[in-house]
Design a protein around this motif. Structure first.
Motif, mmCIF file in Angstrom:
data_model
loop_
_atom_site.group_PDB
_atom_site.id
_atom_site.type_symbol
_atom_site.label_atom_id
_atom_site.label_comp_id
_atom_site.label_asym_id
_atom_site.label_seq_id
_atom_site.Cartn_x
_atom_site.Cartn_y
_atom_site.Cartn_z
ATOM 1 N N UNK A 370 0.773 -1.146 0.000
ATOM 2 C CA UNK A 370 0.094 -0.162 0.058
ATOM 3 C C UNK A 370 0.889 1.240 -0.092
ATOM 4 N N UNK A 371 0.671 2.117 -1.112
ATOM 5 C CA UNK A 371 1.362 3.288 -1.092
ATOM 6 C C UNK A 371 0.518 4.782 -1.206
ATOM 7 N N UNK A 372 1.082 5.702 -0.868
ATOM 8 C CA UNK A 372 0.686 6.941 -1.072
ATOM 9 C C UNK A 372 1.524 7.494 -2.455
ATOM 10 N N UNK A 373 0.918 7.744 -3.592
ATOM 11 C CA UNK A 373 1.763 8.446 -4.452
ATOM 12 C C UNK A 373 1.548 10.134 -4.488
ATOM 13 N N UNK A 374 2.700 10.611 -5.279
ATOM 14 C CA UNK A 374 2.309 12.025 -5.228
ATOM 15 C C UNK A 374 0.911 12.427 -6.323
ATOM 16 N N UNK A 378 0.800 9.866 -12.528
ATOM 17 C CA UNK A 378 -0.006 9.170 -13.495
ATOM 18 C C UNK A 378 0.546 7.886 -14.190
ATOM 19 N N UNK A 379 1.657 7.544 -13.719
ATOM 20 C CA UNK A 379 2.349 6.267 -14.280
ATOM 21 C C UNK A 379 3.498 5.896 -13.224
ATOM 22 N N UNK A 380 3.391 4.396 -12.939
ATOM 23 C CA UNK A 380 4.488 3.946 -12.245
ATOM 24 C C UNK A 380 5.163 2.749 -12.954
ATOM 25 N N UNK A 381 6.368 2.824 -12.685
ATOM 26 C CA UNK A 381 7.309 1.690 -13.138
ATOM 27 C C UNK A 381 7.569 0.830 -12.108
ATOM 28 N N UNK A 382 7.488 -0.558 -12.460
ATOM 29 C CA UNK A 382 7.862 -1.542 -11.375
ATOM 30 C C UNK A 382 9.114 -2.298 -11.813
ATOM 31 N N UNK A 383 10.385 -2.249 -11.132
ATOM 32 C CA UNK A 383 11.623 -2.468 -11.392
ATOM 33 C C UNK A 383 12.081 -3.612 -10.347
ATOM 34 N N UNK A 384 12.746 -4.669 -10.846
ATOM 35 C CA UNK A 384 13.264 -5.816 -10.234
ATOM 36 C C UNK A 384 14.808 -5.988 -10.456
ATOM 37 N N UNK A 385 15.268 -6.693 -9.850
ATOM 38 C CA UNK A 385 16.807 -7.026 -10.170
ATOM 39 C C UNK A 385 17.093 -7.144 -11.714
ATOM 40 N N UNK A 386 16.302 -7.819 -12.466
ATOM 41 C CA UNK A 386 16.290 -8.088 -13.591
ATOM 42 C C UNK A 386 15.709 -7.071 -14.737
ATOM 43 N N UNK A 387 15.364 -5.792 -14.330
ATOM 44 C CA UNK A 387 14.862 -5.008 -15.336
ATOM 45 C C UNK A 387 13.731 -4.683 -14.964
ATOM 46 N N UNK A 388 12.560 -4.111 -15.933
ATOM 47 C CA UNK A 388 11.511 -3.611 -15.929
ATOM 48 C C UNK A 388 10.425 -4.576 -15.662
ATOM 49 N N UNK A 389 9.675 -4.705 -14.729
ATOM 50 C CA UNK A 389 8.586 -5.675 -14.724
ATOM 51 C C UNK A 389 7.323 -5.082 -15.174
ATOM 52 N N UNK A 390 6.892 -4.064 -14.946
ATOM 53 C CA UNK A 390 5.438 -3.618 -15.434
ATOM 54 C C UNK A 390 5.379 -1.988 -15.398
ATOM 55 N N UNK A 391 4.522 -1.500 -16.280
ATOM 56 C CA UNK A 391 4.097 -0.031 -16.316
ATOM 57 C C UNK A 391 2.657 -0.175 -15.894
ATOM 58 N N UNK A 392 2.291 0.721 -15.039
ATOM 59 C CA UNK A 392 0.918 0.835 -14.354
ATOM 60 C C UNK A 392 0.346 2.170 -14.167
ATOM 61 N N UNK A 393 -0.604 2.440 -14.994
ATOM 62 C CA UNK A 393 -1.538 3.783 -14.744
ATOM 63 C C UNK A 393 -2.060 4.014 -13.567
ATOM 64 N N UNK A 394 -1.934 5.088 -13.105
ATOM 65 C CA UNK A 394 -2.130 5.387 -11.673
ATOM 66 C C UNK A 394 -2.824 6.992 -11.773
ATOM 67 N N UNK A 397 -2.271 9.659 -5.145
ATOM 68 C CA UNK A 397 -3.073 9.480 -3.795
ATOM 69 C C UNK A 397 -2.820 7.894 -3.308
ATOM 70 N N UNK A 398 -3.637 7.250 -2.759
ATOM 71 C CA UNK A 398 -3.643 5.786 -2.377
ATOM 72 C C UNK A 398 -3.670 5.073 -3.489
ATOM 73 N N UNK A 399 -2.757 3.911 -3.383
ATOM 74 C CA UNK A 399 -2.573 2.789 -4.411
ATOM 75 C C UNK A 399 -2.139 1.507 -3.579
ATOM 76 N N UNK A 400 -2.639 0.639 -4.143
ATOM 77 C CA UNK A 400 -2.205 -0.835 -3.794
ATOM 78 C C UNK A 400 -1.479 -1.543 -5.065
ATOM 79 N N UNK A 401 -0.180 -1.705 -4.731
ATOM 80 C CA UNK A 401 0.343 -2.481 -6.000
ATOM 81 C C UNK A 401 0.430 -4.020 -5.367
ATOM 82 N N UNK A 402 -0.157 -5.083 -6.288
ATOM 83 C CA UNK A 402 -0.300 -6.244 -6.037
ATOM 84 C C UNK A 402 0.372 -7.114 -7.036
ATOM 85 N N UNK A 403 0.159 -8.480 -6.612
ATOM 86 C CA UNK A 403 0.781 -9.580 -7.563
ATOM 87 C C UNK A 403 2.057 -9.520 -7.643
ATOM 88 N N UNK A 404 2.728 -9.286 -6.347
ATOM 89 C CA UNK A 404 4.425 -9.180 -6.243
ATOM 90 C C UNK A 404 4.716 -10.437 -5.818
#
Length: 417
Positions: A370-374, A378-394, A397-404
């Motif tokens: 659970x995050x509070x975004x600025x 309007x978008x977040x990028x999810x990165x792991x050790x191996x690179x970009x995993x997902x781009x997600x429109x937002x 405010x409050x946001x729940x990042x799931x499926x991790x």
């Protein structure tokens, strides 16, 4: 020393003075440029005569090479306990010997010092001076003599410029032997840390699946060692955390490249996420992986972070470091929430949230965050050790990042446009 950008806290070593102009240093400079780091540890074993007279010109050639390569050095004056048994012996020397060394080195190599003026170089030089690397390994230097040497160095440097920083060379035995006293060398210099003559504590951390397994919880984080050492010293003043050597050892059960890459990402943010006594204020001054320039031929498989020589190319840990600095190199740490494992950074073009989703390290690991975004996000990028995993429109405010996937570190980039 550490600047406004994360990349100005990252570097490597050693920029050995006796190798000035030779291929190993060209390889190291190429590696530093390749990952986007801006600092280096510059060391010398030839910085004084047998009569303990400082010879600062030993650093001149490598200082010029570092300047040409746009790498800012920290200076390390090497001394080993075995020197006391040489023929003729080379004793560590007195407070006054080390005062003279500190004064000479600072006067010559600080920004706008003698060396800079001789070479027409303004506003650039060393602002961090260190001495006596890993005294707790051989543990042969008398503790009082060690104290007096560092006191002399600090007072000598500060006699030239009180704003310059002096730090003891890195300690190894909290990592390797779980010894919070650093075989007595920590408490020996406690008064110098307490009164501010020494700016911080340099810890060398080699995470290892057998001896220092970060996979087994926060007991094996660098924060744990840092806190235990300060407690053993009885410090009440907040001090900075330095790391001139750290890495994931690709040995034993950690040889797989994918696992090494994943663990290195977590180790990097462990080093950058050290906090002070209040539990949330960032205190990391710098963090240098060991060794960016070396291949297996030079350093063996455990710590070599280069895949090839001439030209340099990174192995998996070097690739991960390069990715981190491409994402966050121009950012600055804003806040650290250790219980949740959340670090927030901000830069001119984006913000970054790092989540150490590692069981045993944080209070609530899991598959959702659970995050509070600025408000402007309007978008977040999810990165792991191996690179970009997902781009997600937002929509801010409050946001729940799931499926991790659990048990790894994530970097969540929030672009500003």
């Amino acid at each position: 020393m550490a600047g406004e950008r994360l990349r100005d806290e990252i570097g490597g070593g050693n920029l050995a003075t006796h190798l000035a102009g030779r291929a190993p240093l060209a390889q190291l400079y190429e590696a530093l440029h390749g990952v986007g780091a801006t600092m280096g540890r510059m060391d010398s074993y030839g910085w004084r005569t047998l009569d303990r007279i400082p010879t600062p010109h030993d650093f001149d050639a490598e200082m010029l090479e570092a300047h040409k390569n746009q790498i800012t050095p920290i200076i390390l004056l090497e001394y080993e306990g075995s020197y006391q048994t040489l023929n003729p012996p080379q004793p560590i020397g007195s407070y006054h010997d080390w005062f003279a060394a500190g004064e000479a080195m600072a006067r010559r190599f600080r920004p706008d010092g003698e060396w800079g003026k001789e070479n027409g170089i303004a506003g650039w030089g060393a602002t961090v001076f260190t001495a006596i690397n890993e005294p707790d390994v051989q543990a042969t230097i008398p503790r009082k003599a060690y104290h007096d040497a560092l006191a002399g160095l600090a007072d000598g440097v500060h006699s030239v410029d009180p704003a310059l920083k002096v730090v003891p060379g890195g300690f190894a035995t909290c990592n390797s032997y779980r010894d919070a006293t650093l075989r007595g060398y920590g408490p020996a210099i406690a008064d110098l840390l307490q009164d501010g003559r020494l700016d911080g504590i340099d810890l060398h951390t080699y995470y290892n699946d057998k001896w220092y397994p970060m996979t087994k919880g926060r007991e094996f984080s660098v924060q744990t060692c840092f806190d235990r050492i300060k407690q053993a010293m009885g410090l009440t003043r907040d001090v900075k955390f330095y790391s001139t050597e750290f890495n994931i050892a690709r040995v034993g059960g950690w040889q797989d490249p994918k696992l090494a890459g994943k663990l290195f990402l977590s180790a990097f943010w462990d080093q950058l996420g050290v906090v002070g006594a209040d539990g949330h204020s960032p205190v990391t001054a710098l963090a240098f992986p060991w060794n960016l320039g070396d291949t297996v031929r030079v350093d063996g498989p455990a710590y070599a972070m280069a895949a090839t020589e001439n030209p340099w190319s990174p192995e998996i840990r070097g690739i991960v470091l390069r990715r981190i600095l491409r994402l966050a190199g121009d950012m600055k740490m804003q806040s650290i929430d250790k219980p949740r494992g959340l670090y927030r950074l901000a830069g001119p073009d984006a913000e970054l949230i790092v989540w150490q989703d590692i069981p045993g390290w944080i209070d609530r690991p899991g598959k959702t965050l659970e995050l509070t975004l600025p408000d402007w996000a309007r978008e977040i990028e999810l990165w792991g050790w191996d690179g970009l995993r997902r781009r997600i429109p937002v929509n801010g405010g409050k946001f729940v990042l799931d499926g991790l996937d659990e048990d790894q570190t994530y970097m969540i980039r929030i672009p500003k446009s």
